[in-house]
Write a protein that holds these residues in place. Structure first.
Motif, short mmCIF file in Angstrom:
data_model
loop_
_atom_site.label_atom_id
_atom_site.label_comp_id
_atom_site.label_asym_id
_atom_site.label_seq_id
_atom_site.Cartn_x
_atom_site.Cartn_y
_atom_site.Cartn_z
N PRO A 49 41.12 29.45 7.37
CA PRO A 49 42.41 30.08 7.67
C PRO A 49 42.34 31.60 7.47
O PRO A 49 41.53 32.10 6.68
N PRO A 50 43.18 32.35 8.16
CA PRO A 50 43.12 33.82 8.06
C PRO A 50 43.44 34.31 6.65
O PRO A 50 44.34 33.81 5.98
N LEU A 51 42.65 35.27 6.19
CA LEU A 51 42.70 35.91 4.88
C LEU A 51 42.07 35.07 3.77
O LEU A 51 41.99 35.53 2.64
N TRP A 52 41.62 33.87 4.08
CA TRP A 52 41.02 33.04 3.05
C TRP A 52 39.60 33.48 2.69
O TRP A 52 38.98 32.92 1.79
N HIS A 53 39.07 34.49 3.38
CA HIS A 53 37.77 35.03 2.98
C HIS A 53 37.88 35.85 1.70
O HIS A 53 36.88 36.07 1.02
N TRP A 54 39.09 36.33 1.37
CA TRP A 54 39.23 37.20 0.20
C TRP A 54 38.69 36.61 -1.09
O TRP A 54 37.97 37.30 -1.82
N PRO A 55 38.98 35.35 -1.44
CA PRO A 55 38.43 34.84 -2.70
C PRO A 55 36.90 34.83 -2.74
O PRO A 55 36.31 35.06 -3.80
N ALA A 56 36.26 34.57 -1.61
CA ALA A 56 34.81 34.42 -1.60
C ALA A 56 34.08 35.74 -1.77
O ALA A 56 32.96 35.76 -2.29
N VAL A 57 34.68 36.84 -1.34
CA VAL A 57 33.92 38.08 -1.27
C VAL A 57 34.18 39.02 -2.44
O VAL A 57 33.69 40.15 -2.45
N GLN A 58 34.91 38.59 -3.46
CA GLN A 58 35.15 39.46 -4.61
C GLN A 58 33.86 39.59 -5.43
O GLN A 58 33.12 38.62 -5.62
#
Length: 288
Positions: A49-58
């Motif tokens: 889903p859109p914006l769900w990449h944020w948790p993975a790339v921290q």
């Protein structure tokens, strides 16, 4: 630091490869069920889903590299601005290609600009960071993120309230409480203490409660827009205009305008928290 010294950080680059972990994505699904994805349905190979990449790339910052506020210490990738408060002020995101749960993506961050301003809160420094994410299908997300540094206040002084729209296309209320904020901090590996440490949030940073993360608001808001339209936009931009707290629920509001939706979160009292816009046909990334 002087403005000339801060400018030395412009052009700094940080890169890494990360996996869009199914475990992390299931944890996020359990934290934001309003987005319509059950943890059981978030399996390897399913569209992200859109914006769900944020948790993975921290970044995975070690404990000894955290500052007193829980943020990564300054002076590495981000410049050592001599102001006590740091916040994610807004972003402009372009969705270029789909990503899937479980795939490995490359992440490139670059400091693109540093600007000093003076406002009612005193001196402010804005740092603009560009992010590019590429997956198995090629470039997937392009984002510009604005980080603002402010002086630590001696009391809470809210900004002037902006009223929510009167006749929205949709207006959904979402429960906000300390467990949800803690879960989102955990799943995004975000140790900023204003989101889970009430004594720190109220006594040190002088907020009236725990602060709702801007990216959490953005994720819920864009999830509502996607459910309303049935498709992912090409561009999404947001900026914070008023902090939201765990002392009240959150409204997710959308109004059709042109080729997109004007969006905002709002408190039940009626003032906006996050302003945003989603566009389906705009040629450039939309600002909020």
């Amino acid at each position: 630091m002087a403005a000339a010294e801060l400018s030395d950080w412009i052009g700094r680059v940080e890169t890494r490869e990360v996996a869009l972990s199914p475990v992390v994505m299931r944890q996020l699904a359990a934290t934001v069920p309003e987005c319509g994805h059950s943890p059981e349905a978030v399996a390897p190979g399913t569209p992200l889903p859109p914006l769900w990449h944020w948790p993975a790339v921290q970044p995975h910052v070690a404990m000894h590299d955290l500052g007193p506020d829980g943020h990564p210490r300054l002076g590495g990738f981000l410049p050592p601005v001599d102001l006590g408060r740091r916040m994610w002020a807004g972003s402009r995101v372009a969705f270029l290609a789909p990503m899937r749960v479980g795939e490995t993506v490359s992440w490139r961050s670059e400091i693109r600009g540093i600007q000093e301003k003076h406002g009612s809160a005193g001196r402010m420094v804005f740092v603009t960071v560009g992010h590019e994410v590429a997956g198995e299908a090629g470039p997937a997300v392009r984002e510009e993120q604005d980080i603002v540094y402010l002086p630590m206040p001696d009391a809470y002084r809210p900004p002037a309230p902006r009223p929510a729209p009167d006749a929205p296309e949709f207006d959904q209320q979402v429960a906000i409480d300390a467990p949800r904020l803690f879960r989102y901090s955990a799943v995004t590996f975000n140790a900023h203490r204003i989101h889970y440490d009430r004594p720190y949030a109220t006594e040190v940073e002088k907020y009236p409660g725990l602060v709702v993360h801007a990216p959490l608001q953005a994720t819920l808001l864009l999830g509502a827009a996607v459910r309303h339209t049935g498709s992912v936009p090409r561009h999404f931009g947001f900026r914070g205009v008023h902090p939201m707290f765990d002392t009240h629920d959150l409204r997710l509001i959308g109004v059709a305008e042109g080729d997109g939706l004007e969006l905002c979160t709002a408190a039940p009292a009626g003032h906006q928290g996050l302003r945003a816009r989603a566009d389906w046909t705009a040629p450039t990334a939309a600002g909020a």
